[in-house]
Design a protein around this motif. Sequence first.
Motif, short mmCIF file in Angstrom:
data_model
loop_
_atom_site.label_atom_id
_atom_site.label_comp_id
_atom_site.label_asym_id
_atom_site.label_seq_id
_atom_site.Cartn_x
_atom_site.Cartn_y
_atom_site.Cartn_z
N ALA A 1 0.82 -1.22 0.00
CA ALA A 1 0.00 0.00 0.00
C ALA A 1 0.85 1.27 0.00
N GLY A 2 1.81 1.32 -0.90
CA GLY A 2 2.54 2.57 -1.14
C GLY A 2 3.80 2.76 -0.31
N LYS A 3 4.07 1.87 0.65
CA LYS A 3 5.30 2.02 1.46
C LYS A 3 6.01 0.69 1.56
N GLY A 4 7.35 0.74 1.51
CA GLY A 4 8.07 -0.52 1.64
C GLY A 4 9.55 -0.39 1.36
N LEU A 5 10.08 -1.38 0.67
CA LEU A 5 11.53 -1.47 0.43
C LEU A 5 11.94 -0.82 -0.87
N LYS A 6 13.15 -0.27 -0.87
CA LYS A 6 13.72 0.22 -2.13
C LYS A 6 14.91 -0.64 -2.45
N VAL A 7 15.02 -1.12 -3.68
CA VAL A 7 16.16 -1.98 -4.04
C VAL A 7 16.90 -1.36 -5.22
N ARG A 8 18.21 -1.28 -5.06
CA ARG A 8 19.09 -0.87 -6.17
C ARG A 8 20.01 -2.02 -6.49
N ALA A 9 20.49 -2.08 -7.73
CA ALA A 9 21.47 -3.13 -8.08
C ALA A 9 22.83 -2.45 -8.20
N PRO A 10 23.90 -3.12 -7.73
CA PRO A 10 25.21 -2.47 -7.81
C PRO A 10 25.63 -2.24 -9.26
N LYS A 11 25.96 -1.00 -9.57
CA LYS A 11 26.50 -0.58 -10.87
C LYS A 11 25.56 -0.81 -12.06
N ARG A 12 24.30 -1.14 -11.80
CA ARG A 12 23.36 -1.33 -12.90
C ARG A 12 22.01 -0.80 -12.46
N PRO A 13 21.11 -0.56 -13.43
CA PRO A 13 19.75 -0.24 -12.99
C PRO A 13 19.13 -1.46 -12.32
N ALA A 14 18.17 -1.22 -11.43
CA ALA A 14 17.52 -2.35 -10.75
C ALA A 14 16.79 -3.21 -11.79
#
Length: 413
Positions: free
Chosen positions: A81-94
Amino acid sequence: MEAKIIILGGGPSGLSTALHLTKIAPHLTHRILILEKEHYPRFKLCAGGLVIDAEIILERLGLDVREVPHVDAQIAHFDFAGKGLKVRAPKRPAIRVIRRDEFDHWLAKKAEDRGIEIRQGVTVKKVNPDEDGVSVETDQGEFRAEIVVGADGSNGITRRCIFPNEPVYTARVLEVITQDYSVIARNEAIPNTNEEIASGWVSKRARRSLALLDQHPRNDVAVFDFFPVPNNIAGYTWDFPTQIGGQPMRCWGIYDTNLLAGYKRPALKEPLAEEMKRHGFDLADYEIKGNPIRWYSPQNKASVPRVLLVGDAVGADPLFGEGISIALGYGATAAQEIAEAFQRNEFSFRRYKRRLVRSGLGQTLVARWLITHIIYPLKWKWFQILFWRMLKPIVLLGAWGFVLNWSKRNFPL
Ligand SMILES: Cc1cc2nc3c(=O)[nH]c(=O)nc-3n(C[C@H](O)[C@H](O)[C@H](O)COP(=O)(O)OP(=O)(O)OC[C@H]3O[C@@H](n4cnc5c(N)ncnc54)[C@H](O)[C@@H]3O)c2cc1C
């Protein structure tokens, strides 16, 4: 026509099988024939989200997916419902988002450049394995092969011919393409009447949505929201950036594994409409398309003598319905099995399923199948909030250890 290896279906799994075979058994290249019922570039319903593993597998084949028109989502949000985790990938777009007509066409051209024959516009009607080979009946006559690879997707004919009575686990999926947020916000800002034009009028709502756009630029964000789970939809809605003909667009959709099918559920489009409405879009304004995804279960069979299956024909990821990297991974494992079968001149493919399960691909599929059977049946709102909003380190560790990055572990080539 007699070919050694006929691959039925020219999507990512079929093309990956062929490309991996040219890499590990180049002497077989000119004996491979791909039969594809459509003509490239052909439409394929898919959000086109490529995760890191897809890129790694393509790089190992010497292919750079950035040649294909794409949009990068730098961050992936996994929300309740609009809130949670943010994930990034190292050196690349997620997530890198491609359109499947362009991606599959590009991959098919790469396969042809490496000497693989693809016959387009040939629909396979029946697959009959026997002791000496396989007969493939098509709308353009009969073909004969030593072995066949069924890469014809979730509804494929190959699986239906070799396993007519096997249970099938399928997810329901809907997808919608809309304009980009900025286009919606700017359209709202356009004055309609002469008075509005004369006074330089900008509607309150438009000002609000332009301001919102500045504060929350979702343009390079891919969002997965699991808010429908307590309502017995065992899946999520998504909102990805994409492009069509270079124009920025959004791809929305909803995925439901059907694991909670025994409970009362709303029509699938209701939660999708709700999510789109939250962001200023009206589902009724757009065309909805749907397709099932066959998902992986450890029970799914993968081969009979002289015929093996790859990609959705065996099963995509049950957790998210992610299938492109998975299809590319199946291709690598199948190619290794085929190359060894030709070396031994023995085509039972008895060990194919074991090889799959032991590979990084099989391990992630089993892990995702297990996670699917935990996080969706535990459907209570409090659990979903706890999982997506509060257990961040555990979820990220699990995601990195079991869901992503599998192509670096125990990869066949
Ligand atoms: C709405 C939706 C959204 C999705 N979004 C994503 C996403 O964002 N990221 C992701 O990783 N996965 C996504 N997937 C899953 C992904 O599309 C599939 O897992 C992937 O396409 C599987 O590849 P494949 O090669 O096994 O099958 P397919 O891509 O289905 O290819 C099968 C090929 O076989 C051909 N074919 C079929 N029948 C015959 C026949 N009888 N004769 C000859 N040729 C035949 C078809 O024309 C096709 O080219 C999505 C799926 C859906 C439905």
